[in-house]
Design an enzyme around this catalytic site. Structure first.
Site, PDB file in Angstrom:
ATOM      1  N   ASP A  55       0.769  -1.258   0.191  1.00 43.41           N
ATOM      2  CA  ASP A  55       0.062   0.079   0.071  1.00 43.41           C
ATOM      3  C   ASP A  55       0.885   1.255  -0.115  1.00 43.41           C
ATOM      4  OD1 ASP A  55       0.988  -0.383   2.536  1.00 43.41           O
ATOM      5  OD2 ASP A  55      -0.948  -0.566   3.507  1.00 43.41           O
ATOM      6  N   ARG A 232      -4.311   4.240   7.265  1.00 41.39           N
ATOM      7  CA  ARG A 232      -4.805   3.742   6.081  1.00 41.39           C
ATOM      8  C   ARG A 232      -5.404   5.117   5.468  1.00 41.39           C
ATOM      9  NH1 ARG A 232      -4.372  -0.889   3.586  1.00 41.39           N
ATOM     10  NH2 ARG A 232      -4.440   0.583   2.130  1.00 41.39           N
ATOM     11  N   TYR A 241       2.133  -3.695  10.852  1.00 38.44           N
ATOM     12  CA  TYR A 241       3.040  -4.996  10.570  1.00 38.44           C
ATOM     13  C   TYR A 241       3.650  -5.407  11.792  1.00 38.44           C
ATOM     14  CZ  TYR A 241       2.729  -3.809   5.476  1.00 38.44           C
ATOM     15  OH  TYR A 241       2.232  -3.551   4.198  1.00 38.44           O
ATOM     16  N   PRO A 324       8.631  -6.152   4.267  1.00 41.01           N
ATOM     17  CA  PRO A 324       7.913  -5.122   3.920  1.00 41.01           C
ATOM     18  C   PRO A 324       8.463  -4.045   4.652  1.00 41.01           C
ATOM     19  CG  PRO A 324       6.956  -6.488   5.697  1.00 41.01           C
ATOM     20  CD  PRO A 324       8.060  -7.257   5.203  1.00 41.01           C
TER      21      PRO A 324
END
Length: 400
Positions: A55, A232, A241, A324
């Site tokens: 994202d 978000r 995460y 990530p």
């Protein structure tokens, strides 16, 4: 459901793109701009991505989106990452905000670093392809089941789809992910670290008194592990995460009983003494990460370079995988494809010699190696017990 054009798709094309993730869509969107380049895009999944994995959209990726004409749409919907905070334990072991920095250094780009669901990014690509001169669509439910190269043919690459249809192409590109069929067909392997780290990720609607819940945060607790918080788009949800344990031997992510409850409990213990209640978990996943890369990104052996034209390429996760933490997987994959796309178009249209195609693996392999080296250091610094003094500053400097 097959795409609208699938019924009339040509059996011979200039370029066959295998896979419609970020790399495949970047490549397809570039090639769709040229009316005289015939392209097909096949995807084994039944339809477009519904919910995103990656994202984070880096400034350079936003510059690519500007080239495709949809950067403003991403900007309007996304969360803008303007600053990052770092949390570490104090003397008593409770987490404290240690620092707050700007996320993008001055003069790096005119574009911001943003967060947007990957599925939305795909939507913008698909729209750009559909509206491009060739009206390109992805052919879903189309699995690559065979791939051979006959160097002497006019269309040297012969691909079999669903064990039924044959497509002949001048060039084929495997953008088909970490378990790439195209890479296996080329006899290439992802090589690298044997250490495989298990990660949990979840999007949550949370009720919490943790003050930086709407900022990008790197949190290292005294004894409970580390977490990366990414707010978000939309103003409510937050992605966590969470690093779990190393996987051993043949163990897979699925062998560990990871659940949303486990991830919530882990997040709660890392965020202590702050309260953390989760109202909803719309999406979560557990996955393993190993830092790996293939030796080259096309089908030309080292001794043949310059004597044979590369015909089959791989891009994105098909040729490099990593954690990530750096937030670079999707961005580097799109950059791979952006590098290759204009070169393929120039060669197919007779504007450049075929030797231009050799520069793709040279340039992008170096980038992948650089990313993996960076990611190893990043992962190590992130996972170590939080240091005080200079060690802590080192992690932060690196992050910056």
């Amino acid at each position: 459901e097959p795409s609208k054009q699938a019924g009339s798709s040509p059996g011979e094309v200039d370029v066959l793109v295998i896979g419609s993730g970020p790399a495949g869509l970047t490549l397809a969107t570039q090639l769709a701009q040229f009316p005289d380049v015939t392209t097909r895009v096949i995807e084994q999944k039944p339809g477009p991505l519904q919910i995103g994995q990656a994202d984070g959209v880096a400034c350079r990726s936003m510059e690519m989106f500007e080239a495709f004409g949809f950067a403003h749409k991403v900007n309007a919907e996304a969360y803008w990452v303007n600053e990052v905070t770092f949390w570490r334990p104090d003397e008593a072991g409770a987490i404290r905000r240690a620092d707050r920095i700007q996320d993008v250094e001055d003069d790096l780009s005119e574009m911001p670093h943003v967060i947007l669901n990957q599925a939305r990014v795909h939507d913008f690509y698909l729209e750009a392809m559909r509206n491009a001169p060739t009206r390109l669509e992805v052919e879903y439910g189309s699995q690559l089941t065979g791939l051979v190269v006959d160097a002497d043919a006019d269309h040297p690459v012969e691909a079999t789809v669903n064990d039924a249809e044959t497509i002949r192409a001048r060039y084929a590109i495997g953008c088909d992910g970490a378990r790439s069929t195209v890479r296996r067909t080329l006899g290439k392997e992802l090589t690298g670290e044997s250490a495989r780290q298990l990660w949990g990720v979840m999007d949550v609607l949370a009720v919490t008194d943790f003050p930086d819940i709407r900022l990008k945060c790197a949190i290292q607790s005294a004894n409970e592990g580390s977490v990366l918080i990414i707010p978000r788009e939309g103003g409510y949800m937050v992605r966590f995460y969470i690093e779990l344990d190393e996987l051993h031997g043949d163990e897979r992510a699925a062998d560990r009983d990871v659940s949303p409850e486990l991830l919530i409990g882990k997040a709660r213990s890392i965020l202590a003494p702050y309260s953390f209640e989760v109202v909803e978990v719309p999406w979560w996943s557990a996955y393993e990460i190993g830092q790996r890369v293939t030796d080259s990104f096309d089908d030309v052996a080292e001794g043949e370079r310059g004597r044979r034209v590369p015909r089959v390429f791989i891009a994105g996760d098909a040729c490099h995988t990593h954690s990530p933490k750096a937030g670079q997987g999707m961005n580097v994959s799109m950059a791979d494809a952006f590098n290759l796309g204009w070169k393929l178009a120039a060669v197919v249209r007779g504007e450049a010699p075929t030797s231009l195609l050799d520069t793709y693996t040279a340039e992008r392999h170096a980038k992948a190696v650089e990313l993996i080296e960076f990611d190893k250091d990043m992962a190590r610094l992130f996972s170590e017990r939080p240091a005080t003094g200079d060690g802590a500053a080192q992690f932060q400097r690196y992050f910056q």
